[in-house]
Motif scaffolding. Structure first.
Motif, mmCIF file in Angstrom:
data_model
loop_
_atom_site.group_PDB
_atom_site.id
_atom_site.type_symbol
_atom_site.label_atom_id
_atom_site.label_comp_id
_atom_site.label_asym_id
_atom_site.label_seq_id
_atom_site.Cartn_x
_atom_site.Cartn_y
_atom_site.Cartn_z
ATOM 1 N N PRO A 1 0.831 -1.259 0.071
ATOM 2 C CA PRO A 1 -0.175 -0.082 0.135
ATOM 3 C C PRO A 1 0.666 1.279 -0.018
ATOM 4 O O PRO A 1 1.599 1.299 0.885
ATOM 5 N N MET A 2 0.445 2.215 -0.963
ATOM 6 C CA MET A 2 1.433 3.255 -1.083
ATOM 7 C C MET A 2 0.395 4.693 -1.183
ATOM 8 O O MET A 2 -0.857 4.488 -1.806
ATOM 9 N N PRO A 3 0.614 5.653 -0.894
ATOM 10 C CA PRO A 3 -0.399 6.823 -0.906
ATOM 11 C C PRO A 3 -0.461 7.245 -2.477
ATOM 12 O O PRO A 3 0.342 6.985 -3.337
ATOM 13 N N TRP A 4 -1.834 7.862 -2.780
ATOM 14 C CA TRP A 4 -2.135 8.003 -4.139
ATOM 15 C C TRP A 4 -1.184 8.784 -4.773
ATOM 16 O O TRP A 4 -0.874 8.986 -6.281
ATOM 17 N N TRP A 5 -0.608 10.120 -4.091
ATOM 18 C CA TRP A 5 0.358 11.003 -4.966
ATOM 19 C C TRP A 5 1.564 10.440 -5.388
ATOM 20 O O TRP A 5 1.995 10.463 -6.521
ATOM 21 N N LYS A 6 1.813 9.352 -4.475
ATOM 22 C CA LYS A 6 3.135 8.475 -4.664
ATOM 23 C C LYS A 6 3.112 7.548 -6.012
ATOM 24 O O LYS A 6 3.653 7.619 -7.031
ATOM 25 N N GLY A 7 1.861 7.016 -6.000
ATOM 26 C CA GLY A 7 1.465 6.188 -7.240
ATOM 27 C C GLY A 7 1.231 7.074 -8.480
ATOM 28 O O GLY A 7 1.682 6.666 -9.445
ATOM 29 N N TRP A 8 0.768 8.078 -8.302
ATOM 30 C CA TRP A 8 0.699 9.232 -9.566
ATOM 31 C C TRP A 8 2.096 9.435 -10.056
ATOM 32 O O TRP A 8 2.223 9.378 -11.301
ATOM 33 N N LEU A 9 2.919 9.876 -9.258
ATOM 34 C CA LEU A 9 4.332 10.016 -9.580
ATOM 35 C C LEU A 9 5.004 8.980 -10.264
ATOM 36 O O LEU A 9 5.808 8.914 -11.339
ATOM 37 N N ILE A 10 4.815 7.909 -9.650
ATOM 38 C CA ILE A 10 5.337 6.419 -10.273
ATOM 39 C C ILE A 10 4.707 6.154 -11.519
ATOM 40 O O ILE A 10 5.486 5.947 -12.397
ATOM 41 N N GLN A 11 3.572 6.477 -11.631
ATOM 42 C CA GLN A 11 2.769 6.139 -12.956
ATOM 43 C C GLN A 11 3.314 6.872 -14.074
ATOM 44 O O GLN A 11 3.523 6.655 -15.051
ATOM 45 N N LEU A 12 3.165 8.364 -13.753
ATOM 46 C CA LEU A 12 3.894 9.396 -14.602
ATOM 47 C C LEU A 12 5.250 8.931 -15.187
ATOM 48 O O LEU A 12 5.435 8.961 -16.482
ATOM 49 N N LEU A 13 6.143 8.685 -14.237
ATOM 50 C CA LEU A 13 7.562 8.403 -14.784
ATOM 51 C C LEU A 13 7.579 7.084 -15.654
ATOM 52 O O LEU A 13 8.202 6.845 -16.478
ATOM 53 N N ASN A 14 6.766 6.028 -15.070
ATOM 54 C CA ASN A 14 6.601 4.620 -15.639
ATOM 55 C C ASN A 14 6.210 4.925 -17.230
ATOM 56 O O ASN A 14 6.829 4.127 -18.126
ATOM 57 N N ILE A 15 5.409 5.820 -17.617
ATOM 58 C CA ILE A 15 4.500 5.826 -18.613
ATOM 59 C C ILE A 15 5.465 6.962 -19.675
ATOM 60 O O ILE A 15 5.098 6.913 -20.686
ATOM 61 N N ALA A 16 6.074 7.831 -19.007
ATOM 62 C CA ALA A 16 6.755 8.911 -19.681
ATOM 63 C C ALA A 16 7.988 8.636 -20.224
ATOM 64 O O ALA A 16 8.208 8.362 -21.307
ATOM 65 N N GLY A 17 9.016 8.784 -19.192
ATOM 66 C CA GLY A 17 10.313 8.657 -19.798
ATOM 67 C C GLY A 17 10.466 9.911 -20.470
ATOM 68 O O GLY A 17 10.176 10.961 -20.518
ATOM 69 N N LEU A 18 11.248 9.471 -21.738
ATOM 70 C CA LEU A 18 11.499 10.395 -22.771
ATOM 71 C C LEU A 18 10.621 10.471 -23.887
ATOM 72 O O LEU A 18 10.558 11.250 -24.848
ATOM 73 N N GLY A 19 9.703 9.432 -23.725
ATOM 74 C CA GLY A 19 8.366 9.333 -24.795
ATOM 75 C C GLY A 19 7.840 10.809 -24.989
ATOM 76 O O GLY A 19 7.667 11.180 -26.491
#
Length: 475
Positions: free
Chosen positions: A47-65
């Motif tokens: 379990p992790m807070p949603w804001w941390k999940g948002w940042l992880i998801q953003l970096l997971n999907i973003a990178g340099l794309g």
């Protein structure tokens, strides 16, 4: 400038209103326990807070794309703004939300297993192979670039840089999600966001006008907008890679109501970043001809460095180097983590409670990625594009069938699924990495395939309507 600001406003409004519609269509249950609690294992289910999940998801999907892809898409002119906004709100964010929430509803299942549930075992087998290949290609492609830059700006050789990056990849793949990814990603996310906001602010005050909307194709080489733009700008509009990343965060969410913020919201954030860099590419180099020359001279990384340094000074140069090195790495590591999870799920070994078990399923996907990272980067990237959008189309069809079976408003997924079917069906016949047919013939074949899939979709709708009617009659 008006178009640029209006596009950002539309993305934000899309999150507030269309995102809410998507959430209502899915019908969340805020009182149900999520897999982060019911499957908690200290490795992937944490379990992790949603804001941390948002940042992880953003970096997971973003990178340099959303940076490199947006710059290449900007060669078509301001029409790229339309694709980013429309694609993101009605395609990419819907795709990401349903892939994340379906995983959450099915105990954190990986994308191929979800496909098997709704599109059958044969499709599951195909997508298992395609997904693993895509993950390995992404990890390799997003390692080669940073390793080359590290070799240029430090005394380290390319080979040494590769080994260091892959050593980190293994750690991020086998250690608990909250120990590496959960701790450093918020910092990296802050760098990505600050970099984009700083560039956007600088664009508003430089002496060059941000181009306003036009439907004209301004590509210097006169490449067709359809379907090339939809594959060139994937991250920032719609990207199949995202559905392979969503289960990582789905296994950490504390409540279903966080899904819209994390999955739909991260995609909107990526769309805004893509808009900023597309605008920067068109504006800074005085149009698509200048941007084409800059890309030819220094590649997308050189363009990012020139824009950042010129607009933000020394700080911009530091951010550019950090971005080009760090951001693709934060996509490569989770690509391998996803492939480890997909591989273990594929062979029925989901229970992994320590790093040794995780390492066993990490090595078979890490070694091919390490080898492929030593070959030509552009070759890798060509094959990432089409397979990426093929996965996106299949994800949307998976969500469509889920909606049909559960009596939900299926068109919210079905229409973008048909659109992406047309994209991938046409692209593979026309593209250099495909069959290299003429544009006219590729359009005809792509249209026939899309029409056939449309008939299948209509059949599925009627079939489910008939089943519902029979169930009501029997009752």
């Amino acid at each position: 400038m008006v178009t640029f600001l209006a596009a950002i406003a539309l993305l934000l409004l899309g999150y507030m209103f269309y995102g809410k519609l998507v959430e209502r269509t899915f019908k969340i249950n805020p009182t149900s326990k999520t897999p982060a609690y019911t499957q908690e294992d200290g490795l992937d289910y944490v379990p992790m807070p949603w804001w941390k999940g948002w940042l992880i998801q953003l970096l997971n999907i973003a990178g340099l794309g959303p940076i490199f892809g947006a710059l290449m898409g900007a060669l078509y002119g301001p029409v790229a703004f339309i694709w980013i906004v429309v694609g993101c709100i009605f395609g990419g964010a819907v795709h990401d939300y349903f892939s994340g929430m379906l995983s959450l509803r099915h105990n954190g299942e990986q994308y191929p297993s979800l496909v098997g549930r709704y599109l059958g075992k044969n499709m599951k087998f195909i997508i298992n192979v395609v997904s693993l290949v895509l993950m390995i290609l992404v990890a390799a492609a997003f390692t080669a670039g940073p390793a080359q830059l590290i070799a240029q700006v430090t005394p380290l050789s390319f080979g040494t840089a590769l080994i260091i990056i892959f050593a980190y990849f293994l750690l991020a793949t086998i250690l608990p999600v909250n120990q590496v990814i959960g701790k450093i990603y918020p910092l990296f996310g802050a760098i990505l966001i600050f970099m984009a906001v700083a560039i956007a602010g600088a664009l508003l005050f430089i002496d060059k006008p941000i181009p306003n909307i036009t439907l004209s194709n301004l590509h210097p080489q006169d490449l067709p907008i359809w379907p090339l733009l939809m594959v060139t700008v994937s991250c920032g509009a719609i990207s199949g890679f995202h559905c392979t990343q969503s289960p990582i965060v789905a296994r950490t969410l504390k409540n279903e109501r966080d899904g819209r913020k994390v999955f739909y919201g991260a995609m909107i954030g990526e769309g805004i970043i893509a808009l900023i860099w597309a605008a920067a590419g068109m504006t800074f180099f005085n149009g698509t001809e200048g941007l084409q020359a800059a890309i030819a001279a220094g590649g997308p990384a050189g363009v990012v460095n020139e824009i950042s340094t010129s607009l933000l000074g020394k700080l911009g140069g530091i951010l550019a180097i950090l971005g080009v090195i760090i951001l693709p790495i934060t996509t490569g590591d989770t690509a391998l983590r996803s492939s480890r999870m997909i591989l273990s799920e594929m062979v029925g070994a989901n229970e992994q409670t320590n790093w040794k078990q995780a390492l066993l399923y990490s090595i078979p996907v890490s070694l091919p990625a390490l080898y492929l990272s030593t070959i030509d980067y552009s070759f890798l990237w060509r094959y990432v594009g089409w397979s990426n959008q093929l996965v996106a189309a299949v994800t949307l069809w998976t969500a469509t069938v889920y909606c049909l079976r559960n009596g939900k408003f299926h068109w919210i997924c079905g229409i973008p699924a048909l659109f992406m079917t047309g994209v991938v069906s046409t692209y593979i016949f026309y593209a250099p990495e495909g069959l290299k047919l003429s544009y006219q013939l590729s359009m005809i074949i792509g249209s026939i395939i899309t029409l056939a899939v449309t008939f299948w979709y209509i059949y599925q709708i009627r079939s489910h309507q008939q089943q519902t009617l029979e169930t009501k009659t029997a009752a």
